[in-house]
Design a protein around this motif. Structure first.
Motif, short mmCIF file in Angstrom:
data_model
loop_
_atom_site.label_atom_id
_atom_site.label_comp_id
_atom_site.label_asym_id
_atom_site.label_seq_id
_atom_site.Cartn_x
_atom_site.Cartn_y
_atom_site.Cartn_z
N THR A 77 0.84 -1.19 0.00
CA THR A 77 0.00 0.00 0.00
C THR A 77 0.88 1.25 0.00
N LEU A 120 -0.77 -5.62 2.05
CA LEU A 120 -2.22 -5.76 2.14
C LEU A 120 -2.68 -7.14 1.71
N VAL A 146 -5.73 -11.79 2.13
CA VAL A 146 -5.89 -10.35 2.33
C VAL A 146 -5.88 -10.08 3.83
N ASP A 147 -5.15 -9.06 4.25
CA ASP A 147 -5.08 -8.68 5.66
C ASP A 147 -6.22 -7.71 5.95
N ASP A 148 -7.34 -8.22 6.48
CA ASP A 148 -8.51 -7.40 6.76
C ASP A 148 -8.28 -6.40 7.89
N ARG A 150 -5.62 -4.53 8.17
CA ARG A 150 -4.77 -3.43 7.70
C ARG A 150 -5.63 -2.20 7.39
N ARG A 151 -5.28 -1.09 8.03
CA ARG A 151 -6.05 0.15 7.84
C ARG A 151 -5.79 0.78 6.47
N GLU A 152 -4.52 0.88 6.09
CA GLU A 152 -4.19 1.47 4.78
C GLU A 152 -4.48 0.44 3.70
N ARG A 153 -5.28 0.82 2.73
CA ARG A 153 -5.69 -0.11 1.67
C ARG A 153 -5.42 0.45 0.28
N ARG A 154 -4.94 1.69 0.21
CA ARG A 154 -4.71 2.32 -1.10
C ARG A 154 -3.42 1.77 -1.73
N THR A 155 -3.53 1.31 -2.96
CA THR A 155 -2.37 0.81 -3.68
C THR A 155 -1.77 1.92 -4.54
N LYS A 170 -13.40 4.65 -3.96
CA LYS A 170 -13.94 3.45 -4.61
C LYS A 170 -15.40 3.71 -4.97
#
Length: 185
Positions: A77, A120, A146-148, A150-155, A170
């Motif tokens: 991310t 992520l 997938v690490d649910d 994890r707060r940061e999800r933007r790639t 999104k």
């Protein structure tokens, strides 16, 4: 005649207009040694778990990928961007990239290449084909995580000229597309 605001772009720069999927980290393990390479050219093939990456012999990890015929695609991310760039600008021939960039290898369930804890998502893959003429490695995904938490999800997406685009908002249009997608998607 083109309007004045429209300029011609060099054909060698068209890749900056059609950027692929997110920048990823690809891990390998050969001879008991883990390595990581940064890849900015990825693609999904069809609606199957088949993927492709563009890389070749110039990349130290490519020899391990060719030898073992397996890897992990780890999806970082935006908070990892500086580490991702660092990984891509040094060689695994003389650098333990996991140690240097503070990343944690996690054993996979199906391949020897490690997952990366800080990412992520991670996709365990096997090599289906290597198309040397175009430096394309075709992969089949055998497991994905997938690490649910994890707060940061933007790639991050590479434009190809040293700049990057970060995923933004999104937009959900699944209902409108439901009747147009192939069954099972």
């Amino acid at each position: 005649m083109l309007p004045p605001a429209i300029r011609q772009l060099e054909l060698s720069k068209i890749f900056t207009l059609i950027e692929p999927g997110p920048v990823v980290l690809v891990t390998t393990c050969a001879g008991g040694k883990n390595s990581i390479m940064t890849i900015s050219w990825t693609m999904v093939l069809d609606f199957s778990p088949r993927l492709a990456i563009a890389t070749g012999a110039w990349n130290h990890s490519f020899a391990a990928l060719r030898q073992t015929e397996e890897c992990v695609i780890a999806i970082p991310t935006v908070d990892l961007l500086d580490r991702v760039l660092g990984i891509g600008t040094c060689s695994g021939a003389d650098t333990d990239k996991f140690a240097r960039f503070g990343l944690t290898p996690i054993p996979g369930n199906f391949v020897k290449a490690p997952l990366i804890r800080e990412c992520l998502a991670n996709i365990e893959c096997t090599v289906v084909d290597i198309i040397d003429q175009h430096n394309i490695v075709v992969l089949d995904a055998v497991a994905a995580y997938v690490d649910d938490a994890r707060r940061e999800r933007r790639t991050v997406h590479a434009v190809g000229d040293g700049s990057f685009i970060v995923d933004g908002r999104k937009l959900d249009r699944r209902e409108a597309m439901a009747e147009k997608l192939p069954a099972g998607v």
